[in-house]
Design a protein around this motif. Structure first.
Motif, PDB file in Angstrom:
ATOM      1  N   ILE A 414      -4.813   4.632   6.494  1.00  0.00           N
ATOM      2  CA  ILE A 414      -4.814   5.902   5.757  1.00  0.00           C
ATOM      3  C   ILE A 414      -5.491   5.661   4.422  1.00  0.00           C
ATOM      4  O   ILE A 414      -5.124   4.743   3.682  1.00  0.00           O
ATOM      5  CB  ILE A 414      -3.374   6.431   5.550  1.00  0.00           C
ATOM      6  N   CYS A 415      -6.519   6.459   4.128  1.00  0.00           N
ATOM      7  CA  CYS A 415      -7.259   6.276   2.885  1.00  0.00           C
ATOM      8  C   CYS A 415      -7.251   7.564   2.075  1.00  0.00           C
ATOM      9  O   CYS A 415      -7.626   8.620   2.572  1.00  0.00           O
ATOM     10  CB  CYS A 415      -8.705   5.863   3.209  1.00  0.00           C
ATOM     11  N   ALA A 422     -14.777   6.080  -0.526  1.00  0.00           N
ATOM     12  CA  ALA A 422     -13.889   4.969  -0.153  1.00  0.00           C
ATOM     13  C   ALA A 422     -13.659   4.941   1.354  1.00  0.00           C
ATOM     14  O   ALA A 422     -13.719   3.881   1.991  1.00  0.00           O
ATOM     15  CB  ALA A 422     -12.555   5.106  -0.891  1.00  0.00           C
ATOM     16  N   ALA A 423     -13.455   6.114   1.946  1.00  0.00           N
ATOM     17  CA  ALA A 423     -13.213   6.198   3.398  1.00  0.00           C
ATOM     18  C   ALA A 423     -14.454   5.760   4.173  1.00  0.00           C
ATOM     19  O   ALA A 423     -14.362   5.062   5.179  1.00  0.00           O
ATOM     20  CB  ALA A 423     -12.811   7.618   3.774  1.00  0.00           C
ATOM     21  N   VAL A 438      -7.683  11.066   3.875  1.00  0.00           N
ATOM     22  CA  VAL A 438      -6.948  12.155   3.216  1.00  0.00           C
ATOM     23  C   VAL A 438      -7.747  12.562   1.975  1.00  0.00           C
ATOM     24  O   VAL A 438      -7.778  11.843   0.976  1.00  0.00           O
ATOM     25  CB  VAL A 438      -5.522  11.721   2.825  1.00  0.00           C
ATOM     26  N   VAL A 439      -8.436  13.692   2.075  1.00  0.00           N
ATOM     27  CA  VAL A 439      -9.294  14.130   0.976  1.00  0.00           C
ATOM     28  C   VAL A 439      -8.463  14.929  -0.021  1.00  0.00           C
ATOM     29  O   VAL A 439      -7.848  15.936   0.321  1.00  0.00           O
ATOM     30  CB  VAL A 439     -10.476  14.977   1.498  1.00  0.00           C
ATOM     31  N   VAL A 508       1.129   0.541   9.306  1.00  0.00           N
ATOM     32  CA  VAL A 508       0.049   1.390   8.803  1.00  0.00           C
ATOM     33  C   VAL A 508      -0.482   0.771   7.514  1.00  0.00           C
ATOM     34  O   VAL A 508       0.291   0.334   6.661  1.00  0.00           O
ATOM     35  CB  VAL A 508       0.568   2.829   8.523  1.00  0.00           C
ATOM     36  N   VAL A 509      -1.801   0.687   7.386  1.00  0.00           N
ATOM     37  CA  VAL A 509      -2.405   0.191   6.143  1.00  0.00           C
ATOM     38  C   VAL A 509      -2.824   1.394   5.311  1.00  0.00           C
ATOM     39  O   VAL A 509      -3.475   2.316   5.819  1.00  0.00           O
ATOM     40  CB  VAL A 509      -3.615  -0.722   6.446  1.00  0.00           C
ATOM     41  N   VAL A 510      -2.413   1.394   4.044  1.00  0.00           N
ATOM     42  CA  VAL A 510      -2.704   2.520   3.148  1.00  0.00           C
ATOM     43  C   VAL A 510      -3.596   2.034   2.006  1.00  0.00           C
ATOM     44  O   VAL A 510      -3.335   0.998   1.400  1.00  0.00           O
ATOM     45  CB  VAL A 510      -1.401   3.132   2.568  1.00  0.00           C
ATOM     46  N   CYS A 511      -4.637   2.793   1.739  1.00  0.00           N
ATOM     47  CA  CYS A 511      -5.585   2.454   0.672  1.00  0.00           C
ATOM     48  C   CYS A 511      -5.581   3.614  -0.315  1.00  0.00           C
ATOM     49  O   CYS A 511      -5.904   4.737   0.052  1.00  0.00           O
ATOM     50  CB  CYS A 511      -6.966   2.278   1.314  1.00  0.00           C
ATOM     51  N   GLN A 512      -5.157   3.361  -1.559  1.00  0.00           N
ATOM     52  CA  GLN A 512      -5.069   4.464  -2.514  1.00  0.00           C
ATOM     53  C   GLN A 512      -5.233   3.966  -3.947  1.00  0.00           C
ATOM     54  O   GLN A 512      -5.195   2.765  -4.220  1.00  0.00           O
ATOM     55  CB  GLN A 512      -3.731   5.183  -2.365  1.00  0.00           C
ATOM     56  N   LYS A 513      -5.400   4.925  -4.858  1.00  0.00           N
ATOM     57  CA  LYS A 513      -5.494   4.589  -6.279  1.00  0.00           C
ATOM     58  C   LYS A 513      -4.150   4.845  -6.940  1.00  0.00           C
ATOM     59  O   LYS A 513      -3.533   5.884  -6.724  1.00  0.00           O
ATOM     60  CB  LYS A 513      -6.550   5.466  -6.950  1.00  0.00           C
TER      61      LYS A 513
END
Length: 527
Positions: A414-415, A422-423, A438-439, A508-513
Motif C-alpha cells: 500500500i503506497c 512514489a507508486a 492510495v492517492v 502488508v507493506v505500507v509506504c508513506q510519509k
C-alpha cells in the motif's frame, strides 16, 4: 499471487500446467488498453470490456468525428458507474497519416503487376488504376524502387485487404507504382505507409490541435497518444499545447514510435515523453521482419529502466475475426509480459472485431499466467544495478518496499501518494503482488476557486503494471502524524479485503510519509 510464483528456469512438473488457474479479483497486473469503436461502443459491451479487464479506453480520431466519440464516451461513463471499475481516457491523434480518399467506399480490386497511380488530385474517384491521396508532397519524397504499403485501416494481416506497391516512376505530382500482389481493398478507410521515407507533414496537424483543444479539454483526457512521433521536439510541442490549455497541463503524453525516424531518435523521445507506445503495425512495415523483436526488446528495456510505462500494440490481430488467438500470438503476449511490458493495446480487435470482450478476457488470462513465472529477482537486480549508487531518496524507499514485500511474502503493497510518483517508482521494480496506490487529494487554488487534485493521478496509474488506484478522502492528509493517517490506512486495508487481495494473518507493506520522513513498515493483520 506470490505463493504460486514459479520460475521458468526451474523444473516445472508438466502436468501442473494443465491445472486450472485460480481466479483473482485483479485479472492481471499487466494493463489492457481497448480501442472503442463500432463494435465496442454500447454501454453493454463497454461494461463487459471493463469487467474483463480494460482499464484505459482509447479514442482513435483517425476514425469518425468528435460527435461520434462523445457518444461513445458518454456510454463509457455510464458503464464505469454501473460496474464501479475505474477507466482512463486516451485520445489518439491522426498525425501525418497518409490516406487514400475513397469517397464511394466501394471495394477496389487490384491485380498483381498492374499499374496504380497515386495522385494528390482528390476530385478523382478511387479505382483500381487511380488512388487519390491526402498529401501533395509524395512525388518529392519517393524515388524509383521505394516500397509503399496500402491497407485497410488497422490492417490485421489476416485479411486479403492490403497491397504492396513499388514505385515505378514519378510524373509531376503523381507517383506511378506496380502492384506486387493481387488484393481487394475494402472498408471505409485505407492508409498508406511509405517504408523508410520522411513525410514532410507536422506530427500534430491542425485537425489534431482542434480536437485536443475542444474534445480533449471538454473531457479532461488522461493520456494523449502522439501518433508518428519522430523527434523529442514533437513531444515538447505537444506539451506546450497541453500546458496552454490549462485543464490539460496534467495530461500525460505517450509517444507512439511507428517508423524509422522515431526509432532513430528513441532515446531523446523517451526522455521527454511520459510513456511509449511501441506501434508494431507501421513499424513492422519500416523494419525487416527479423529486426522487429530486437527493437521491441531493446525499447522495452530502456522504458523499464527509465521507469516509464511501455505499451505494446498488434498482439492478437487474428482475434478480430476469431474467438481464439493463434499460438504465436498467445506466446507473443506472454513474452512481452516476461520482458516487463506495462500494458497491451488492442486496436482492430476491439474497434471493429467480432469479439471485443472475449479478446480482452483472453489477453488478461495470458498476462496473468505469464506473471506467475516472471523472474522478479533477476529483474530487480538488473534495475538496481542500472540505477546505481547513490540512489535518490525516493528510489531507495521504493526499491526497499518491494524487497521487503518479497521477503515477507506480503499479499499487497500500500503506497500513499499525492503526485503518483512514489507508486510508479514502486511499480518500476515489478513486485509480484498488487500495489494499492492510495492517492491523497491536494487542495489547490487559482485565486478564483478552490479545487482538489488527485483524480488525474489516480486514473493515470491505470496504465502502469501492478498499480491499482484508490482516491482517498481529502480530509485525511497523507503527511499527517495523527490518527487520521491510520484511518486512511484502515480504509485502504478494507478496500483490499473487499477486493479479496488481503486476508486475515496476511502481511502488508505500507509506504508513506510521516512528517518529513518516508517510512516503509510491515504490518501483520489479525483476524
Amino acid at each position: 499471487m506470490h505463493s504460486s510464483h514459479l520460475l521458468l528456469e526451474e523444473p516445472i512438473r508438466m502436468t501442473s500446467i494443465l491445472e486450472p488457474s485460480k481466479s483473482s479479483f485483479f485479472p492481471a497486473l499487466t494493463k489492457i488498453v481497448g480501442t472503442l469503436g463500432p463494435k465496442s461502443r454500447s454501454v453493454e459491451v463497454i461494461s463487459g470490456c471493463l469487467k474483463a479487464g480494460m482499464s484505459v479506453a482509447r479514442f482513435d480520431f483517425s476514425w469518425c468525428d468528435a460527435e461520434y466519440h462523445q457518444e461513445t464516451l458518454e456510454n463509457l461513463k455510464i458503464a464505469v458507474k454501473s460496474t464501479k471499475k475505474l477507466c482512463a481516457v486516451m485520445l489518439d491523434t491522426v498525425g501525418p497519416e497518409l490516406q487514400v480518399i475513397n469517397k464511394t467506399e466501394k471495394a477496389i480490386s487490384l491485380k498483381a503487376d498492374g499499374l496504380v497511380t497515386l495522385t494528390p488530385s482528390q476530385d478523382q474517384e478511387a479505382s483500381s488504376e487511380v488512388f487519390p491521396i491526402n498529401f501533395d508532397g509524395l512525388a518529392k519524397a519517393v524515388k524509383h524502387g521505394d516500397t509503399i504499403f496500402v491497407g485497410q485501416y488497422l490492417f490485421t494481416g489476416s485479411e486479403t485487404t492490403s497491397v504492396w506497391l513499388e514505385v515505378e516512376e514519378v510524373k509531376g505530382d503523381d507517383v506511378i507504382c506496380i502492384s506486387r500482389n493481387a488484393a481487394t481493398l475494402a472498408g471505409p478507410l485505407f492508409t498508406l505507409h511509405v517504408s523508410q521515407v520522411h513525410i514532410d507533414m507536422p506530427t500534430l496537424t491542425q485537425k489534431d490541435k482542434e480536437v485536443i483543444s475542444t474534445w480533449g479539454v471538454q473531457n479532461k483526457i488522461d493520456f494523449l497518444s502522439l501518433s508518428y512521433c519522430r523527434h523529442a521536439e514533437d513531444v515538447r510541442q505537444a506539451r506546450e499545447l497541453l500546458n496552454s490549455l490549462g485543464d490539460l497541463s496534467q495530461t500525460q503524453i505517450f509517444a507512439k514510435i511507428e517508423n524509422e525516424e522515431g526509432l532513430t531518435h528513441f532515446d531523446e523521445i523517451l526522455q521527454e515523453a511520459d510513456g511509449i507506445i511501441l506501434s508494431r503495425g507501421n513499424l513492422g512495415i519500416d523494419l525487416p521482419p527479423e529486426k522487429v523483436f530486437l527493437f521491441q526488446k531493446a525499447a522495452l528495456y530502456k522504458c523499464n529502466m527509465a521507469g516509464k510505462p511501455a505499451v505494446l500494440t498488434r498482439v492478437v490481430d487474428s482475434m478480430t475475426d476469431n474467438l481464439r488467438p493463434t499460438r504465436a500470438e498467445a506466446t507473443d503476449v506472454a513474452n512481452a509480459v516476461l520482458d516487463g511490458i506495462d500494458a497491451i493495446l488492442l486496436g482492430a480487435e476491439t474497434l471493429r472485431g467480432l469479439y471485443p470482450v472475449e479478446t480482452i478476457s483472453t489477453v488478461g488470462r495470458i498476462c496473468c499466467e505469464a506473471e506467475k513465472v516472471f523472474n522478479q529477482d533477476l529483474f530487480f537486480k538488473k534495475t538496481v544495478k542500472y540505477v546505481g549508487e547513490p540512489m535518490t531518496h525516493l528510489e531507495s524507499i521504493a526499491s526497499s518496499a518491494v524487497r521487503a514485500a518479497i521477503k515477507v511474502k506480503a499479499s499487497v503493497i500500500i503506497c500513499f501518494t499525492s503526485s503518483g510518483r512514489a507508486a510508479r517508482l514502486i511499480a518500476k521494480y515489478r513486485p509480484t503482488m498488487p500495489v494499492l496506490s492510495v492517492v491523497i487529494p491536494r487542495l489547490t487554488t487559482n485565486q478564483l476557486k478552490w479545487s482538489f487534485s488527485g483524480a488525474f493521478e489516480a486514473r493515470q496509474s491505470l496504465i502502469v503494471r501492478g498499480l491499482f488506484p484508490m482516491l482517498a478522502d481529502p480530509r485525511h492528509p497523507a503527511e499527517s502524524t495523527s490518527a487520521t493517517n491510520e484511518s486512511v490506512l484502515k480504509v485502504a486495508l478494507d478496500h483490499g479485503k473487499q477486493a479479496g487481495v488481503i486476508k486475515s494473518h496476511d502481511r502488508v507493506v505500507v509506504c508513506q510519509k510521516v512528517g518529513d520522513a518516508s517510512v516503509v513498515k510491515i504490518i501483520e493483520l489479525e483476524d
